[in-house]
Motif scaffolding. Sequence first.
Motif, PDB file in Angstrom:
ATOM      1  N   HIS A 106       2.344   7.090   0.985  1.00 13.24           N
ATOM      2  CA  HIS A 106       2.195   5.739   0.439  1.00 13.24           C
ATOM      3  C   HIS A 106       0.729   5.475   0.087  1.00 13.24           C
ATOM      4  CE1 HIS A 106       4.000   1.708  -0.009  1.00 13.24           C
ATOM      5  NE2 HIS A 106       2.803   1.271   0.329  1.00 13.24           N
ATOM      6  N   ARG A 111      -0.747   2.911  -3.197  1.00 13.13           N
ATOM      7  CA  ARG A 111       0.026   1.681  -3.008  1.00 13.13           C
ATOM      8  C   ARG A 111      -0.489   0.844  -1.840  1.00 13.13           C
ATOM      9  NH1 ARG A 111       4.378   5.462  -4.168  1.00 13.13           N
ATOM     10  NH2 ARG A 111       4.847   5.554  -1.967  1.00 13.13           N
ATOM     11  N   PRO A 114       0.667   0.742   3.956  1.00 17.84           N
ATOM     12  CA  PRO A 114       2.107   0.478   4.071  1.00 17.84           C
ATOM     13  C   PRO A 114       2.398  -0.487   5.215  1.00 17.84           C
ATOM     14  CG  PRO A 114       1.577   2.623   4.964  1.00 17.84           C
ATOM     15  CD  PRO A 114       0.313   2.086   4.355  1.00 17.84           C
TER      16      PRO A 114
END
Length: 129
Positions: A106, A111, A114
């Motif tokens: 992740h 992104r 997480p």
Amino acid sequence: MRDSGFSEETIVPISYDTRNWTNEVNRQAMVEILSGDSRPDALMLLDDFQLPGVISAFNALGLRTPGDILICVWHNSGAKDPDISCMVMEVDTDAIAYGLCAQLDHLLAGRGVPQQTLVRGHLRLVGNI
């Protein structure tokens, strides 16, 4: 544990110099702790490698578990179950590794951080508790 209603006086962390750790050092520390005026009701061992020294201290002092003191041990070494009556806490190490790798993927994908991953453990009773 504090979130469960235990007061500051009921939780007494015990630590000692782990650089010189042996079963005998652990036994001596436990004898000192268990011989005091305010002996604990329970011990939470964060490593099952501590257990032989604790059992030796119990034997030296004539203590029984769970009769005198309850023992809960974090069973993380892969060793066989203890030869005493105690509570054993375990987690699925494969699930932890999978969760950590998923979080790393992740992050590497850009992104961000997480969400928290929950890995459930379980508690087993060994012996006559």
